[in-house]
Design a protein around this motif. Structure first.
Motif, mmCIF file in Angstrom:
data_model
loop_
_atom_site.group_PDB
_atom_site.id
_atom_site.type_symbol
_atom_site.label_atom_id
_atom_site.label_comp_id
_atom_site.label_asym_id
_atom_site.label_seq_id
_atom_site.Cartn_x
_atom_site.Cartn_y
_atom_site.Cartn_z
ATOM 1 N N LYS A 23 0.970 -1.111 0.044
ATOM 2 C CA LYS A 23 -0.349 -0.023 0.009
ATOM 3 C C LYS A 23 0.956 1.781 0.164
ATOM 4 O O LYS A 23 1.847 1.161 0.457
ATOM 5 C CB LYS A 23 -0.809 -0.187 1.360
ATOM 6 N N ILE A 24 0.670 2.213 -0.396
ATOM 7 C CA ILE A 24 0.917 3.550 -0.694
ATOM 8 C C ILE A 24 0.203 5.010 -0.746
ATOM 9 O O ILE A 24 -0.839 4.278 -1.244
ATOM 10 C CB ILE A 24 1.645 4.116 -1.750
ATOM 11 N N THR A 25 0.273 5.291 0.714
ATOM 12 C CA THR A 25 -0.515 6.071 1.144
ATOM 13 C C THR A 25 0.028 7.653 1.098
ATOM 14 O O THR A 25 1.229 7.604 1.425
ATOM 15 C CB THR A 25 -0.537 5.940 2.249
ATOM 16 N N PRO A 26 -0.454 8.884 0.713
ATOM 17 C CA PRO A 26 -2.021 8.876 0.128
ATOM 18 C C PRO A 26 -2.045 8.231 -1.577
ATOM 19 O O PRO A 26 -1.265 8.549 -1.552
ATOM 20 C CB PRO A 26 -1.889 10.265 0.563
ATOM 21 N N ALA A 27 -3.477 8.132 -1.308
ATOM 22 C CA ALA A 27 -3.453 7.824 -3.097
ATOM 23 C C ALA A 27 -3.286 8.712 -3.388
ATOM 24 O O ALA A 27 -2.890 7.885 -4.469
ATOM 25 C CB ALA A 27 -5.226 7.965 -2.786
ATOM 26 N N THR A 28 -2.925 9.882 -3.641
ATOM 27 C CA THR A 28 -2.060 10.465 -4.799
ATOM 28 C C THR A 28 -0.940 10.226 -4.992
ATOM 29 O O THR A 28 -0.625 9.943 -6.313
ATOM 30 C CB THR A 28 -2.415 12.353 -4.533
ATOM 31 N N ARG A 29 -0.486 9.332 -4.046
ATOM 32 C CA ARG A 29 1.086 8.930 -4.543
ATOM 33 C C ARG A 29 1.147 7.159 -4.997
ATOM 34 O O ARG A 29 2.118 7.548 -5.985
ATOM 35 C CB ARG A 29 1.961 9.148 -3.344
ATOM 36 N N LYS A 30 0.452 7.149 -4.156
ATOM 37 C CA LYS A 30 -0.052 5.721 -5.105
ATOM 38 C C LYS A 30 -0.317 5.733 -6.285
ATOM 39 O O LYS A 30 0.310 5.107 -7.291
ATOM 40 C CB LYS A 30 -1.306 5.158 -4.060
ATOM 41 N N ASN A 31 -1.452 6.870 -7.172
ATOM 42 C CA ASN A 31 -1.308 7.145 -8.643
ATOM 43 C C ASN A 31 -0.271 7.657 -9.584
ATOM 44 O O ASN A 31 -0.084 6.928 -10.300
ATOM 45 C CB ASN A 31 -2.710 8.092 -8.487
ATOM 46 N N GLU A 32 0.426 8.422 -9.247
ATOM 47 C CA GLU A 32 2.098 9.034 -9.285
ATOM 48 C C GLU A 32 2.791 7.755 -9.632
ATOM 49 O O GLU A 32 2.859 7.752 -11.171
ATOM 50 C CB GLU A 32 2.629 9.531 -8.242
ATOM 51 N N LYS A 65 4.614 -3.772 4.333
ATOM 52 C CA LYS A 65 2.266 -3.254 4.071
ATOM 53 C C LYS A 65 2.192 -1.981 3.800
ATOM 54 O O LYS A 65 1.832 -1.785 2.873
ATOM 55 C CB LYS A 65 1.959 -3.370 5.620
ATOM 56 N N GLU A 66 2.749 -1.294 3.664
ATOM 57 C CA GLU A 66 2.313 -0.223 3.759
ATOM 58 C C GLU A 66 3.671 1.156 3.743
ATOM 59 O O GLU A 66 4.204 1.450 4.813
ATOM 60 C CB GLU A 66 1.696 1.201 4.346
ATOM 61 N N ILE A 67 3.638 1.958 2.505
ATOM 62 C CA ILE A 67 4.470 2.741 2.450
ATOM 63 C C ILE A 67 3.782 4.584 2.809
ATOM 64 O O ILE A 67 2.534 4.754 2.199
ATOM 65 C CB ILE A 67 5.398 3.054 1.294
ATOM 66 N N TYR A 68 4.027 5.176 3.568
ATOM 67 C CA TYR A 68 3.410 6.847 4.010
ATOM 68 C C TYR A 68 4.607 7.914 4.039
ATOM 69 O O TYR A 68 4.927 7.862 4.196
ATOM 70 C CB TYR A 68 3.658 6.313 5.397
ATOM 71 N N VAL A 69 3.418 8.548 2.596
ATOM 72 C CA VAL A 69 4.422 9.449 2.731
ATOM 73 C C VAL A 69 4.127 11.367 2.390
ATOM 74 O O VAL A 69 3.086 11.329 2.344
ATOM 75 C CB VAL A 69 5.083 9.529 0.939
ATOM 76 N N HIS A 70 5.005 11.547 3.041
ATOM 77 C CA HIS A 70 4.506 13.127 3.311
ATOM 78 C C HIS A 70 5.377 14.114 2.594
ATOM 79 O O HIS A 70 6.575 13.625 1.533
ATOM 80 C CB HIS A 70 5.120 13.337 5.173
ATOM 81 N N GLY A 71 5.047 15.504 2.313
ATOM 82 C CA GLY A 71 5.552 16.510 1.753
ATOM 83 C C GLY A 71 7.230 17.359 2.552
ATOM 84 O O GLY A 71 7.926 16.556 3.657
ATOM 85 N N PHE A 72 6.658 17.905 1.954
ATOM 86 C CA PHE A 72 8.702 18.825 2.642
ATOM 87 C C PHE A 72 8.187 19.952 3.751
ATOM 88 O O PHE A 72 6.672 20.718 3.182
ATOM 89 C CB PHE A 72 9.171 19.127 1.386
#
Ligand code: MSP
Length: 501
Positions: free
Chosen positions: A200-209, A295-302
């Protein structure tokens, strides 16, 4: 997950990877480069992981929280040379700055990996041997544009004015004999795992990228080594000593080497800059090894300062150590976790920091706690006895608790904190409505119920905030205990968050 081999098949360390991970929770931060001092962005990711680790431990999970430093590669080799130091001495110095900073911030990691450490190096070598034996690695010529800042080959389409958009430098054109890792054979498999959220890649916007990147072009096999002549500061390939291991392969394997019994990670935190590597090369290695994916990668901004990337020339660099010298560590943890949106870019300036401190901490919880505790002590209310909780407070509390848990489970810590602070406002308003000091004057029999209900609410707030502000909440807990046991003396103040002027 069926590919993990049983212990009967040999002595390899990968066999130790547990089949059953019941109740175990494995959480990681990236391991940071030691070419420069720790940055407020490193602090953000690390505090976030720490809050989640503390929250999971509180829930009774057996947590493994790993952090560390990424110490090999050309970038660090160059920096050490510039500083006129042996690479090992250079990396020792900067790595220890990260360790010191994490100590000052109460980061509760279970292991701190250093990639120049012996144990890590040994396991990288074993893993590379295994990949080579499996035929996942082969020798070839690799041509491409290499950015030393990123320690990555870039695609032409990623460049802006022929330069790396992050480092604003022209990448080198390389054509080298290298070892390559097969990527394209895994492409379909990888897309499926990401699409289905098995990975899983969170959030969905990053997954879609990532999905749009993976579905648009054929994945190229990637270089996993550099000629030793060019990059000597690295782990030699076990099957060819003239090459050193590509720093990203070396670094990614830390997640595997540090906690085999907890593998795979339940959650991996990072910023958007390193998502692509974590969503392509990392799972590719694991698929080749027949190991389960995180299980999950959780991505934040800068984190920006005053809306701009921090830079020495702009003079807007916020040095975490500088803030820690002047302000309490828990107030920095609080600012980062509440004011930086969990997914978007966020901002920090010293003025904003002070504003939030005064609003949330000095005037918010500090003031609420003080008001209630003072009345309880002055009016000699027995706070230890179990009383009926006011129905309003009970209702707000249950609602806040539900929301808090909902967001914590999603690792959306900023939203979880907002729930806590709206409960704080509800209690403030409750005090203003009830006016316990007037009740006291009127000998109102409900005074005790009002104050003990507030006290109960405060205990709940302390519990919610514990993972975020462990040191301050420990002080508050001890003080509450003292009140309950009747050992508190009049005039003994908690003074949790003195106002900053
Ligand atoms: N060494 C690699 C990671 C290897 S992990 C197997 C690396 N190191 S780094 O020092 O550049 O760290 C990048 C990470 O630091 C980001 O993904 C993020 O977690 C954190 N941050 C550093 N600066 C940042 C901001 N300005 N804002 C938010 N976080 C950023 O890449």
């Amino acid at each position: 997950m069926g590919g993990i081999r049983g212990p009967r098949q040999g002595q390899h360390f990968l066999h130790r990877i547990a089949m059953l991970k019941k109740n175990k929770f494995y959480i990681t931060t990236p391991i940071y480069y030691v070419n420069a001092q720790p940055h407020i962005g490193h602090v953000y990711t690390t505090v976030k992981a720490d809050v989640v680790a503390r929250w999971k431990r509180k829930q009774g999970k057996e947590v493994f929280f790993s952090a560390g430093t990424d110490e090999h590669g050309l970038k660090i080799q160059n920096e050490a040379e510039k500083a006129g130091k042996e690479p090992q001495i250079f990396v020792d110095e900067i790595s220890s700055q990260f360790v010191d900073l994490w100590k000052r911030l109460d980061i509760s990691y279970d292991a701190f990996v250093r990639t120049s450490g012996q144990k890590h190096k040994e396991i990288v070598v074993k893993t590379l041997e295994e990949l080579y034996k499996k035929g996942a690695i082969y020798k070839g010529i690799y041509k491409g544009l290499y950015c030393v800042g990123c320690e990555q080959f870039l695609l032409k389409s990623q460049l802006v004015d022929n330069k790396c958009p992050d480092h604003k430098t022209k990448p080198e054109i390389l054509a080298e004999e290298n070892y390559l890792l097969k990527m394209s054979v895994l492409q379909e498999n990888l897309i499926k795992k990401i699409e289905s959220d098995e990975f899983k890649i969170t959030p969905a916007t990053r997954k879609n990228e990532i999905l749009s990147f993976l579905t648009k072009q054929k994945l190229e096999d990637i270089s996993i080594s550099r000629p030793k002549k060019k990059v000597s500061w690295g782990i030699p390939l076990p099957f060819d000593q003239n090459h050193t291991t590509y720093v990203w392969i070396d670094a990614l394997l830390n997640y595997l080497t540090v906690a085999p019994d907890f593998f795979p990670p339940d959650i991996q935190f990072m910023a958007k800059d390193i998502l692509r590597v974590h969503a392509t090369i990392w799972p590719a290695i694991l698929i080749h090894l027949n190991l389960p994916l995180p299980k999950e990668i959780y991505v934040h901004g800068f984190i920006l300062s005053g809306g701009r990337k921090m830079s020495k020339t702009l003079g807007n660099v916020i040095d975490p150590r500088d803030l820690l010298e002047r302000y309490n560590k828990d107030s920095l943890r609080h600012y980062l976790m509440k004011e930086i949106n969990s997914f978007e870019d966020g901002d920090i300036t010293e003025d904003k920091f002070k504003e939030v401190y005064n609003a949330d901490l000095a005037n918010g919880i500090g003031n609420l706690f003080e008001r209630v505790f003072t009345m309880i002590i002055d009016y000699q209310i027995d706070a230890a006895r179990n009383k009926k909780i006011d129905t309003n407070i009970k209702e707000w509390l249950e609602e806040a608790d539900k929301q808090y848990k909902f967001y914590m489970e999603k690792y959306n810590l900023a939203e979880a904190l907002k729930e806590v602070f709206s409960f704080v406002s509800q209690l403030d308003k409750y005090i203003d409505d009830k006016k316990p000091w007037v009740m006291r004057k009127n000998n109102d029999v409900k005074l005790e119920a009002v104050l003990t209900s507030l006290f109960f609410g405060i205990e709940k707030i302390i519990g919610w905030l514990e993972p975020f502000m462990p040191a301050k909440m420990l002080d508050a807990k001890n003080y509450v205990q003292k009140i309950k046991s009747g050992k508190i003396s009049k005039g003994e103040k908690l003074n949790l968050f003195p106002r900053i002027v």
